[in-house]
Design a protein around this motif. Structure first.
Motif, PDB file in Angstrom:
ATOM      1  N   ASP A  55      45.410  28.798 -13.795  1.00 13.91           N
ATOM      2  CA  ASP A  55      46.437  29.565 -12.472  1.00 13.91           C
ATOM      3  C   ASP A  55      47.345  29.026 -13.239  1.00 13.91           C
ATOM      4  O   ASP A  55      48.689  29.481 -13.547  1.00 13.91           O
ATOM      5  CB  ASP A  55      46.223  30.106 -11.581  1.00 13.91           C
ATOM      6  CG  ASP A  55      47.333  30.613 -10.700  1.00 13.91           C
ATOM      7  OD1 ASP A  55      48.002  31.602 -10.812  1.00 13.91           O
ATOM      8  OD2 ASP A  55      47.452  29.652 -10.357  1.00 13.91           O
ATOM      9  N   GLN A  56      47.901  27.696 -13.378  1.00 19.49           N
ATOM     10  CA  GLN A  56      48.867  27.162 -13.480  1.00 19.49           C
ATOM     11  C   GLN A  56      49.096  26.519 -15.158  1.00 19.49           C
ATOM     12  O   GLN A  56      50.176  26.925 -15.196  1.00 19.49           O
ATOM     13  CB  GLN A  56      48.239  25.737 -13.230  1.00 19.49           C
ATOM     14  CG  GLN A  56      47.950  25.307 -11.373  1.00 19.49           C
ATOM     15  CD  GLN A  56      49.792  25.595 -10.760  1.00 19.49           C
ATOM     16  OE1 GLN A  56      50.541  25.554 -10.752  1.00 19.49           O
ATOM     17  NE2 GLN A  56      49.658  26.472  -9.810  1.00 19.49           N
ATOM     18  N   THR A  95      49.132  29.993 -16.977  1.00 23.12           N
ATOM     19  CA  THR A  95      49.498  30.730 -16.701  1.00 23.12           C
ATOM     20  C   THR A  95      51.411  30.739 -16.138  1.00 23.12           C
ATOM     21  O   THR A  95      52.580  31.039 -16.767  1.00 23.12           O
ATOM     22  CB  THR A  95      48.906  31.848 -16.520  1.00 23.12           C
ATOM     23  OG1 THR A  95      48.678  31.794 -15.466  1.00 23.12           O
ATOM     24  CG2 THR A  95      47.585  32.587 -17.971  1.00 23.12           C
ATOM     25  N   LYS A  96      51.010  29.834 -15.502  1.00 21.91           N
ATOM     26  CA  LYS A  96      52.215  30.213 -14.274  1.00 21.91           C
ATOM     27  C   LYS A  96      53.341  29.039 -14.951  1.00 21.91           C
ATOM     28  O   LYS A  96      55.055  29.197 -15.203  1.00 21.91           O
ATOM     29  CB  LYS A  96      52.299  29.477 -12.929  1.00 21.91           C
ATOM     30  CG  LYS A  96      51.562  30.498 -12.299  1.00 21.91           C
ATOM     31  CD  LYS A  96      51.082  29.486 -10.416  1.00 21.91           C
ATOM     32  CE  LYS A  96      50.266  30.439  -9.965  1.00 21.91           C
ATOM     33  NZ  LYS A  96      50.291  29.644  -8.510  1.00 21.91           N
ATOM     34  N   GLY A 103      41.743  31.077  -6.734  1.00 19.23           N
ATOM     35  CA  GLY A 103      43.207  31.501  -6.404  1.00 19.23           C
ATOM     36  C   GLY A 103      44.293  30.528  -5.421  1.00 19.23           C
ATOM     37  O   GLY A 103      44.706  30.660  -5.953  1.00 19.23           O
ATOM     38  N   GLY A 112      45.290  27.409  -6.398  1.00 20.35           N
ATOM     39  CA  GLY A 112      46.751  27.302  -8.038  1.00 20.35           C
ATOM     40  C   GLY A 112      47.457  27.578  -6.458  1.00 20.35           C
ATOM     41  O   GLY A 112      48.685  27.680  -7.080  1.00 20.35           O
ATOM     42  N   ASN A 113      47.274  28.478  -5.945  1.00 20.70           N
ATOM     43  CA  ASN A 113      48.829  28.539  -4.438  1.00 20.70           C
ATOM     44  C   ASN A 113      48.655  27.633  -4.050  1.00 20.70           C
ATOM     45  O   ASN A 113      50.357  27.697  -3.961  1.00 20.70           O
ATOM     46  CB  ASN A 113      48.574  30.283  -3.780  1.00 20.70           C
ATOM     47  CG  ASN A 113      48.606  31.281  -5.358  1.00 20.70           C
ATOM     48  OD1 ASN A 113      49.259  31.162  -6.135  1.00 20.70           O
ATOM     49  ND2 ASN A 113      47.986  32.439  -4.371  1.00 20.70           N
ATOM     50  N   ASP A 141      54.960  34.100  -9.116  1.00 18.13           N
ATOM     51  CA  ASP A 141      54.664  35.235  -9.873  1.00 18.13           C
ATOM     52  C   ASP A 141      55.065  35.704 -11.320  1.00 18.13           C
ATOM     53  O   ASP A 141      56.125  35.334 -11.213  1.00 18.13           O
ATOM     54  CB  ASP A 141      54.942  35.578  -8.429  1.00 18.13           C
ATOM     55  CG  ASP A 141      54.082  35.429  -7.458  1.00 18.13           C
ATOM     56  OD1 ASP A 141      52.773  35.121  -7.426  1.00 18.13           O
ATOM     57  OD2 ASP A 141      54.283  36.222  -6.063  1.00 18.13           O
ATOM     58  N   ASN A 190      50.487  37.051  -9.851  1.00 21.78           N
ATOM     59  CA  ASN A 190      50.000  36.360 -10.846  1.00 21.78           C
ATOM     60  C   ASN A 190      48.593  36.037 -10.887  1.00 21.78           C
ATOM     61  O   ASN A 190      47.795  36.610  -9.810  1.00 21.78           O
ATOM     62  CB  ASN A 190      50.184  35.103 -10.484  1.00 21.78           C
ATOM     63  CG  ASN A 190      49.850  33.597  -8.681  1.00 21.78           C
ATOM     64  OD1 ASN A 190      48.482  34.082  -8.751  1.00 21.78           O
ATOM     65  ND2 ASN A 190      51.221  33.397  -8.239  1.00 21.78           N
ATOM     66  N   VAL A 191      47.995  35.105 -11.459  1.00 23.85           N
ATOM     67  CA  VAL A 191      46.084  35.317 -11.687  1.00 23.85           C
ATOM     68  C   VAL A 191      46.122  34.452 -10.802  1.00 23.85           C
ATOM     69  O   VAL A 191      44.501  35.178 -10.645  1.00 23.85           O
ATOM     70  CB  VAL A 191      46.059  34.092 -13.136  1.00 23.85           C
ATOM     71  CG1 VAL A 191      44.578  33.852 -13.358  1.00 23.85           C
ATOM     72  CG2 VAL A 191      46.761  34.423 -14.437  1.00 23.85           C
ATOM     73  N   ALA A 192      46.009  33.612  -9.685  1.00 23.20           N
ATOM     74  CA  ALA A 192      45.581  33.195  -8.614  1.00 23.20           C
ATOM     75  C   ALA A 192      45.728  34.391  -7.590  1.00 23.20           C
ATOM     76  O   ALA A 192      44.297  34.551  -7.328  1.00 23.20           O
ATOM     77  CB  ALA A 192      46.616  32.116  -7.473  1.00 23.20           C
TER      78      ALA A 192
END
Length: 178
Positions: free
Chosen positions: A9-10, A12-13, A89, A92-93, A111, A122-124
């Protein structure tokens, strides 16, 4: 599982922040998926953006609750997968809320995935939703979080039923019990 998901997640962000213009949709899969960078200081659909520290605190409390439940009660691989998705998830958030600007407990979640007629996510977010859906499905089909407890309960129910049948038989035929 959860930590790996939080890392993905991180990654991709961080890619989105480095490569996408803010609030400018970039077609990715035609009209099906756009990449649109935005920062969400609220919860789902941006709700609660004025109380970001409360949202962050609730997320942390939920993560702690899920971890305690998982450690104490979960022995099913399916529930482990579902809770791993939810935890990954959520972590990640939470990372964004704690470490991204404007500061701890006030940070905005990154996002960048946008479907038609749906808020940017987002992925999370995908992991939390998938994990929650899996938990509901497991409950609907009756799969227990700890299969061993289900076996113990089933055995206890069978012996209780046998005792009930024996008592009913004694009541119907009292002369045979003497």
């Amino acid at each position: 599982m959860g930590v790996l998901l939080a890392v993905v997640d991180q990654l991709t962000k961080n890619w989105a922040v480095a490569n996408l213009p803010e609030l400018d949709p970039q077609p990715f899969l035609g009209e099906i998926l756009h990449l649109t960078l935005l920062y969400n200081s609220g919860a789902a659909w941006g709700m609660g953006s004025e109380i970001t520290p409360v949202v962050t605190g609730l997320q942390i409390a939920i993560v702690i609750g899920v971890i305690v439940f998982a450690v104490r009660s979960v022995r099913s691989l399916w529930y482990t997968l579902a809770l791993g998705l939810i935890l990954g998830g959520a972590l990640g958030n939470i990372h964004d809320r704690l470490l991204r600007p404007p500061g701890p407990f006030h940070g905005a979640v990154v996002d960048f995935l946008e479907l038609p007629h749906w808020p940017v996510f987002n992925v999370a977010d995908m992991a939390v939703v998938a994990g929650a859906i899996l938990v509901v499905l497991l409950g609907v089909i009756g799969l227990p979080a700890d299969p061993a407890e289900a076996e113990d309960t089933t055995g206890a129910d069978d012996s209780a039923r046998a005792d009930d049948v024996a008592r009913a038989d004694d009541v119907e035929h009292p002369e045979e019990t003497r």
